[in-house]
Design a protein around this motif. Sequence first.
Motif, mmCIF file in Angstrom:
data_model
loop_
_atom_site.group_PDB
_atom_site.id
_atom_site.type_symbol
_atom_site.label_atom_id
_atom_site.label_comp_id
_atom_site.label_asym_id
_atom_site.label_seq_id
_atom_site.Cartn_x
_atom_site.Cartn_y
_atom_site.Cartn_z
ATOM 1 N N MET A 137 -19.630 3.606 -37.673
ATOM 2 C CA MET A 137 -18.754 3.164 -36.630
ATOM 3 C C MET A 137 -19.325 3.643 -35.293
ATOM 4 O O MET A 137 -19.954 4.677 -35.205
ATOM 5 C CB MET A 137 -17.350 3.740 -36.840
ATOM 6 N N TYR A 138 -19.074 2.862 -34.259
ATOM 7 C CA TYR A 138 -19.545 3.197 -32.921
ATOM 8 C C TYR A 138 -18.373 3.270 -31.953
ATOM 9 O O TYR A 138 -17.373 2.578 -32.118
ATOM 10 C CB TYR A 138 -20.541 2.142 -32.424
ATOM 11 N N ARG A 139 -18.534 4.109 -30.949
ATOM 12 C CA ARG A 139 -17.515 4.257 -29.915
ATOM 13 C C ARG A 139 -18.183 4.108 -28.553
ATOM 14 O O ARG A 139 -19.267 4.636 -28.319
ATOM 15 C CB ARG A 139 -16.842 5.617 -30.020
ATOM 16 N N PHE A 140 -17.505 3.379 -27.677
ATOM 17 C CA PHE A 140 -18.012 3.165 -26.324
ATOM 18 C C PHE A 140 -17.888 4.447 -25.509
ATOM 19 O O PHE A 140 -16.875 5.131 -25.557
ATOM 20 C CB PHE A 140 -17.208 2.042 -25.645
ATOM 21 N N ARG A 141 -18.941 4.773 -24.766
ATOM 22 C CA ARG A 141 -18.966 5.999 -23.965
ATOM 23 C C ARG A 141 -18.544 5.671 -22.527
ATOM 24 O O ARG A 141 -19.361 5.294 -21.687
ATOM 25 C CB ARG A 141 -20.354 6.604 -24.011
ATOM 26 N N LEU B 136 -19.319 -6.789 -28.207
ATOM 27 C CA LEU B 136 -20.761 -6.682 -27.981
ATOM 28 C C LEU B 136 -21.199 -7.358 -26.687
ATOM 29 O O LEU B 136 -21.998 -6.806 -25.934
ATOM 30 C CB LEU B 136 -21.527 -7.268 -29.170
ATOM 31 N N ILE B 137 -20.653 -8.533 -26.411
ATOM 32 C CA ILE B 137 -21.026 -9.249 -25.188
ATOM 33 C C ILE B 137 -20.678 -8.415 -23.958
ATOM 34 O O ILE B 137 -21.464 -8.309 -23.018
ATOM 35 C CB ILE B 137 -20.346 -10.629 -25.118
ATOM 36 N N SER B 138 -19.513 -7.797 -23.960
ATOM 37 C CA SER B 138 -19.095 -6.968 -22.828
ATOM 38 C C SER B 138 -20.012 -5.764 -22.655
ATOM 39 O O SER B 138 -20.381 -5.409 -21.534
ATOM 40 C CB SER B 138 -17.652 -6.500 -23.003
ATOM 41 N N VAL B 139 -20.396 -5.143 -23.760
ATOM 42 C CA VAL B 139 -21.316 -4.000 -23.686
ATOM 43 C C VAL B 139 -22.652 -4.457 -23.110
ATOM 44 O O VAL B 139 -23.232 -3.781 -22.251
ATOM 45 C CB VAL B 139 -21.514 -3.338 -25.064
ATOM 46 N N LEU B 140 -23.131 -5.599 -23.545
ATOM 47 C CA LEU B 140 -24.394 -6.127 -23.020
ATOM 48 C C LEU B 140 -24.292 -6.421 -21.527
ATOM 49 O O LEU B 140 -25.210 -6.107 -20.760
ATOM 50 C CB LEU B 140 -24.803 -7.384 -23.785
ATOM 51 N N LEU B 141 -23.172 -7.020 -21.093
ATOM 52 C CA LEU B 141 -22.980 -7.323 -19.677
ATOM 53 C C LEU B 141 -22.936 -6.049 -18.837
ATOM 54 O O LEU B 141 -23.531 -5.984 -17.756
ATOM 55 C CB LEU B 141 -21.686 -8.119 -19.477
ATOM 56 N N MET B 142 -22.235 -5.027 -19.333
ATOM 57 C CA MET B 142 -22.156 -3.768 -18.594
ATOM 58 C C MET B 142 -23.520 -3.093 -18.525
ATOM 59 O O MET B 142 -23.914 -2.581 -17.472
ATOM 60 C CB MET B 142 -21.114 -2.846 -19.224
ATOM 61 N N GLY B 143 -24.229 -3.094 -19.646
ATOM 62 C CA GLY B 143 -25.557 -2.494 -19.661
ATOM 63 C C GLY B 143 -26.498 -3.182 -18.692
ATOM 64 O O GLY B 143 -27.238 -2.528 -17.959
ATOM 65 N N ALA C 72 -25.634 -5.034 -16.028
ATOM 66 C CA ALA C 72 -25.162 -4.885 -14.648
ATOM 67 C C ALA C 72 -25.503 -3.520 -14.069
ATOM 68 O O ALA C 72 -25.794 -3.400 -12.873
ATOM 69 C CB ALA C 72 -23.652 -5.112 -14.585
ATOM 70 N N TYR C 73 -25.477 -2.493 -14.914
ATOM 71 C CA TYR C 73 -25.692 -1.133 -14.430
ATOM 72 C C TYR C 73 -27.018 -0.533 -14.890
ATOM 73 O O TYR C 73 -27.255 0.666 -14.722
ATOM 74 C CB TYR C 73 -24.520 -0.237 -14.831
ATOM 75 N N ASP C 74 -27.867 -1.374 -15.472
ATOM 76 C CA ASP C 74 -29.202 -0.950 -15.914
ATOM 77 C C ASP C 74 -29.128 0.268 -16.840
ATOM 78 O O ASP C 74 -29.824 1.267 -16.641
ATOM 79 C CB ASP C 74 -30.103 -0.660 -14.712
ATOM 80 N N VAL C 75 -28.249 0.157 -17.839
ATOM 81 C CA VAL C 75 -28.079 1.214 -18.832
ATOM 82 C C VAL C 75 -28.317 0.596 -20.214
ATOM 83 O O VAL C 75 -27.696 -0.408 -20.549
ATOM 84 C CB VAL C 75 -26.646 1.812 -18.784
ATOM 85 N N PRO C 76 -29.203 1.177 -21.001
ATOM 86 C CA PRO C 76 -29.435 0.640 -22.347
ATOM 87 C C PRO C 76 -28.158 0.697 -23.197
ATOM 88 O O PRO C 76 -27.367 1.639 -23.082
ATOM 89 C CB PRO C 76 -30.495 1.574 -22.934
ATOM 90 N N VAL C 77 -27.992 -0.298 -24.018
ATOM 91 C CA VAL C 77 -26.831 -0.361 -24.903
ATOM 92 C C VAL C 77 -26.709 0.910 -25.739
ATOM 93 O O VAL C 77 -25.608 1.412 -25.968
ATOM 94 C CB VAL C 77 -26.911 -1.612 -25.823
ATOM 95 N N GLU C 78 -27.846 1.446 -26.150
ATOM 96 C CA GLU C 78 -27.843 2.660 -26.975
ATOM 97 C C GLU C 78 -27.201 3.844 -26.259
ATOM 98 O O GLU C 78 -26.681 4.746 -26.895
ATOM 99 C CB GLU C 78 -29.273 3.037 -27.402
#
Length: 74
Positions: free
Chosen positions: A1-5, A47-54, A56-62
Amino acid sequence: MYRFRIEVLREAAAKLGDSTGYAIYRRTGIAESSVYRILAGRSQPDLISVLLMGEAYDVPVEELMQRVPESIPA
């Protein structure tokens, strides 16, 4: 399981001057209500939202996602 930081998102957003959910919504295009729920910890982004945020803010999904152990019922 994964949790958004959330803290990683807030830090990256602050570097670009985005200190509110509204600013994050404007930069990412994610629904404003969804952004506020994510920031409050009431929901996990898809997942799409995480990709968009990453992107937009130049942060890897990982970095935005953290693996957490699943609890196994006894």
